[in-house]
Design a protein around this motif. Structure first.
Motif, PDB file in Angstrom:
ATOM      1  N   ILE A  75      28.528  48.291  10.695  1.00 50.72           N
ATOM      2  CA  ILE A  75      28.977  46.934  10.337  1.00 50.72           C
ATOM      3  C   ILE A  75      28.686  46.666   8.858  1.00 50.72           C
ATOM      4  N   ASP A  76      29.647  46.060   8.179  1.00 47.57           N
ATOM      5  CA  ASP A  76      29.475  45.744   6.764  1.00 47.57           C
ATOM      6  C   ASP A  76      29.098  44.263   6.647  1.00 47.57           C
ATOM      7  N   HIS A  77      27.787  44.009   6.574  1.00 47.24           N
ATOM      8  CA  HIS A  77      27.304  42.622   6.596  1.00 47.24           C
ATOM      9  C   HIS A  77      27.734  41.832   5.365  1.00 47.24           C
ATOM     10  N   LYS A  78      28.126  42.556   4.302  1.00 48.68           N
ATOM     11  CA  LYS A  78      28.487  41.835   3.061  1.00 48.68           C
ATOM     12  C   LYS A  78      29.863  41.162   3.167  1.00 48.68           C
ATOM     13  N   THR A  79      30.704  41.709   4.047  1.00 48.88           N
ATOM     14  CA  THR A  79      32.053  41.135   4.179  1.00 48.88           C
ATOM     15  C   THR A  79      32.004  39.909   5.082  1.00 48.88           C
ATOM     16  N   LYS A  80      32.347  38.767   4.464  1.00 46.71           N
ATOM     17  CA  LYS A  80      32.269  37.525   5.244  1.00 46.71           C
ATOM     18  C   LYS A  80      33.536  36.710   5.032  1.00 46.71           C
ATOM     19  N   LEU A  81      33.945  35.987   6.068  1.00 49.54           N
ATOM     20  CA  LEU A  81      35.019  35.024   5.879  1.00 49.54           C
ATOM     21  C   LEU A  81      34.448  33.889   5.032  1.00 49.54           C
ATOM     22  N   PRO A  82      35.250  33.304   4.112  1.00 45.91           N
ATOM     23  CA  PRO A  82      34.697  32.272   3.241  1.00 45.91           C
ATOM     24  C   PRO A  82      34.142  31.086   4.013  1.00 45.91           C
ATOM     25  N   LYS A  83      34.789  30.765   5.149  1.00 53.99           N
ATOM     26  CA  LYS A  83      34.323  29.580   5.879  1.00 53.99           C
ATOM     27  C   LYS A  83      34.696  29.729   7.357  1.00 53.99           C
ATOM     28  N   LEU A  84      33.768  29.360   8.213  1.00 58.25           N
ATOM     29  CA  LEU A  84      34.111  29.284   9.641  1.00 58.25           C
ATOM     30  C   LEU A  84      33.812  27.865  10.116  1.00 58.25           C
ATOM     31  N   PRO A  85      34.643  27.327  10.986  1.00 56.10           N
ATOM     32  CA  PRO A  85      34.492  25.907  11.321  1.00 56.10           C
ATOM     33  C   PRO A  85      33.349  25.615  12.286  1.00 56.10           C
ATOM     34  N   THR A  86      32.889  24.383  12.234  1.00 59.27           N
ATOM     35  CA  THR A  86      31.964  23.868  13.248  1.00 59.27           C
ATOM     36  C   THR A  86      32.635  22.597  13.782  1.00 59.27           C
ATOM     37  N   PRO A  87      33.632  22.753  14.655  1.00 55.47           N
ATOM     38  CA  PRO A  87      34.463  21.599  15.043  1.00 55.47           C
ATOM     39  C   PRO A  87      33.680  20.477  15.721  1.00 55.47           C
ATOM     40  N   LEU A  88      34.125  19.275  15.478  1.00 56.21           N
ATOM     41  CA  LEU A  88      33.562  18.061  16.100  1.00 56.21           C
ATOM     42  C   LEU A  88      32.042  18.025  15.968  1.00 56.21           C
ATOM     43  N   ASN A  89      31.565  18.400  14.787  1.00 59.67           N
ATOM     44  CA  ASN A  89      30.117  18.494  14.622  1.00 59.67           C
ATOM     45  C   ASN A  89      29.615  17.701  13.414  1.00 59.67           C
ATOM     46  N   GLN A  90      30.509  16.866  12.837  1.00 55.87           N
ATOM     47  CA  GLN A  90      30.078  16.050  11.708  1.00 55.87           C
ATOM     48  C   GLN A  90      30.160  14.565  12.076  1.00 55.87           C
ATOM     49  N   GLU A 132      36.765  49.792   8.994  1.00 58.32           N
ATOM     50  CA  GLU A 132      36.306  49.523  10.362  1.00 58.32           C
ATOM     51  C   GLU A 132      35.043  48.658  10.348  1.00 58.32           C
ATOM     52  N   ALA A 133      34.123  48.959   9.426  1.00 60.73           N
ATOM     53  CA  ALA A 133      32.854  48.210   9.354  1.00 60.73           C
ATOM     54  C   ALA A 133      33.102  46.763   8.935  1.00 60.73           C
ATOM     55  N   GLN A 134      34.110  46.549   8.061  1.00 63.59           N
ATOM     56  CA  GLN A 134      34.421  45.170   7.644  1.00 63.59           C
ATOM     57  C   GLN A 134      35.066  44.400   8.805  1.00 63.59           C
ATOM     58  N   ARG A 135      35.963  45.104   9.509  1.00 65.17           N
ATOM     59  CA  ARG A 135      36.655  44.459  10.628  1.00 65.17           C
ATOM     60  C   ARG A 135      35.657  44.080  11.733  1.00 65.17           C
ATOM     61  N   ARG A 136      34.657  44.952  11.924  1.00 62.92           N
ATOM     62  CA  ARG A 136      33.636  44.656  12.932  1.00 62.92           C
ATOM     63  C   ARG A 136      32.817  43.427  12.516  1.00 62.92           C
ATOM     64  N   SER A 137      32.522  43.350  11.215  1.00 59.06           N
ATOM     65  CA  SER A 137      31.741  42.219  10.712  1.00 59.06           C
ATOM     66  C   SER A 137      32.506  40.895  10.929  1.00 59.06           C
ATOM     67  N   ILE A 138      33.791  40.891  10.585  1.00 63.10           N
ATOM     68  CA  ILE A 138      34.595  39.658  10.747  1.00 63.10           C
ATOM     69  C   ILE A 138      34.721  39.304  12.233  1.00 63.10           C
ATOM     70  N   SER A 139      34.960  40.316  13.064  1.00 69.51           N
ATOM     71  CA  SER A 139      35.114  40.061  14.514  1.00 69.51           C
ATOM     72  C   SER A 139      33.853  39.397  15.072  1.00 69.51           C
ATOM     73  N   LEU A 140      32.713  39.921  14.656  1.00 72.27           N
ATOM     74  CA  LEU A 140      31.439  39.386  15.132  1.00 72.27           C
ATOM     75  C   LEU A 140      31.241  37.943  14.671  1.00 72.27           C
ATOM     76  N   GLN A 141      31.589  37.680  13.402  1.00 73.59           N
ATOM     77  CA  GLN A 141      31.448  36.307  12.884  1.00 73.59           C
ATOM     78  C   GLN A 141      32.314  35.323  13.684  1.00 73.59           C
ATOM     79  N   VAL A 142      33.552  35.751  13.974  1.00 71.13           N
ATOM     80  CA  VAL A 142      34.476  34.868  14.702  1.00 71.13           C
ATOM     81  C   VAL A 142      33.917  34.604  16.102  1.00 71.13           C
TER      82      VAL A 142
END
Ligand code: AMP
Ligand code: ZN
Length: 383
Positions: free
Chosen positions: A218-233, A264-274
């Motif tokens: 897993i490539d921990h450095k690859t991150k989506l810029p933002k992931l939502p926290t819906p209905l949480n503000q 593959e390592a980047q894709r795994r990192s994004i999948s896990l974040q999602v």
């Protein structure tokens, strides 16, 4: 009991305790054509699964479930699936007491294929028909083995079509405590997975398997810029609602900002974040709901987790960590996704509780929307 000997009375008592019967169950509410035969033992209040057959529609090329394609799929497979379910060892046509079939909620074309087939069999075999609520099947299925949990209990139903937290007080009293305002968690995960290049009949499951296959790669450095926290503000924080549509929007936009193709390592990192952020939202909203509920009764001590996404081990671990007071009940992985076993079991529970009056007339129609709170009200038509 006059006129019969003590020995006869004892024999009758034991016969009643050990009495058993079989039911045929059919489920066609979405895109899986399913049939099953269950053998119910009155003494133990449990059922054996004698057969469990499923033919899933492969929607890979369509990017989602198309109702007309699902209808065609059921028409093509229903006879074969039911025949196979009836031909397993230990099944006797004459032992089948009634036919359980999903009446709703679901897609009308899909539901009507199973319902019409079930009506035909009931007519031919001269046995009763029982139309079952699909979600009742999901929330009762863990009870098939040991009658636990007992009422009251909570259920997290988390699938491709639904995400809801339900409180069940009795067999026919269910209250939806938290529901989604847009799409279901499974639908959102499937859409995100498709955007990430996964394919298959259950894309979220493919994504999960990909994450699990080599968690160290897993490539921990690859991150989506933002992931939502819906209905949480702000005031939305207190809302007892789920929302999953924002996850797809963010993934869709976020991926455009990353250099392609992903390793593959980047894709795994994004999948896990999602996956993590979707599960975080589920757990957060359950906690909000339970905080409101707490003190009213002890229903929150037992929770069934059912539906396809409920088979995800990462979600299960997260739930157990965040809700340490709760006893969780999981169906076998095979019975988490749509299946006919759960429809047969829910039918048996209804019959055991309400007797012959629960059976339906052969004029019943499929129901697209059917609130869980009205489980015994017979919605006559397409809502
Ligand atoms: P259901 O609607 O109950 O038949 O469940 C199907 C949904 O569950 C689809 O969205 C699948 O992609 C999803 N699903 C099945 N298995 C898993 C899993 N292990 N992890 C996450 N989602 C899953
Ligand atoms: Zn379902």
């Amino acid at each position: 009991m006059q006129g019969i000997t003590l020995r006869q009375q004892i024999r009758r008592f034991f016969w009643r305790q050990t009495r058993q019967y079989q039911v045929l169950a059919i489920e066609t509410s979405c895109d899986d054509t399913c049939a099953s035969v269950l053998n119910y033992q009155k003494g133990t209040k449990t059922a054996n699964v004698l057969s469990h057959v499923r033919a899933s529609l492969n929607s890979t090329d369509f990017g989602g479930i198309i109702p007309t394609k699902a209808h065609e799929h059921h028409q093509r497979h229903i006879a074969k699936v039911v025949t196979e379910a009836l031909s397993a060892n230990g099944i006797e046509r004459r032992s089948i007491k009634f036919v359980c079939v999903t009446k709703g909620p679901g897609m009308l074309g899909s539901l009507s294929t199973g319902l019409s087939f079930a009506k035909g069999l009931c007519l031919a075999w001269n046995i009763p028909l029982l139309g079952v609520h699909h979600m009742l099947g999901h929330l009762l299925i863990p009870r098939i083995k040991s009658s636990t949990p007992s009422f009251p209990f909570l259920s997290l139903l988390v699938s491709g079509g639904h995400t809801m937290l339900v409180k069940s007080t009795t067999l026919d009293t269910h209250e939806i405590l938290c529901d989604t305002i847009d799409i279901a968690a499974g639908d959102a995960l499937d859409k995100c997975g498709r955007r990430l290049g996964f394919r298959g009949t259950m894309i979220a499951r493919e994504m999960y398997k990909f994450i699990q296959r080599s968690p160290a790669c897993i490539d921990h450095k690859t991150k989506l810029p933002k992931l939502p926290t819906p209905l949480n503000q702000g005031p939305n924080r207190q809302l007892t609602r789920f929302s999953f549509a924002p996850f797809y929007t963010m993934v869709d936009r976020g991926l455009d900002t990353l250099p392609q193709p992903l390793t593959e390592a980047q894709r795994r990192s994004i999948s896990l974040q999602v996956q993590d952020s979707v599960f975080e939202h589920i757990v957060t909203k359950i906690q909000t709901t339970l905080t409101k509920l707490r003190g009213l009764d002890n229903a929150e001590h037992d929770m069934v987790v059912s539906g396809g996404v409920g088979s995800n081990k990462i979600l299960r671990d997260k739930l157990e960590n965040c809700l340490p007071e709760t006893r969780f009940h999981y169906p076998d992985a095979e019975l988490c996704t749509d299946n006919a076993v759960m429809i047969g079991w829910a039918g048996i529970e209804l019959y055991e509780e309400f007797g012959d009056q629960i059976f339906d007339d052969l004029s019943i129609e499929p129901v697209r929307k059917w609130p869980l709170s009205d489980i015994l009200i017979n919605p006559t038509s397409v809502m």
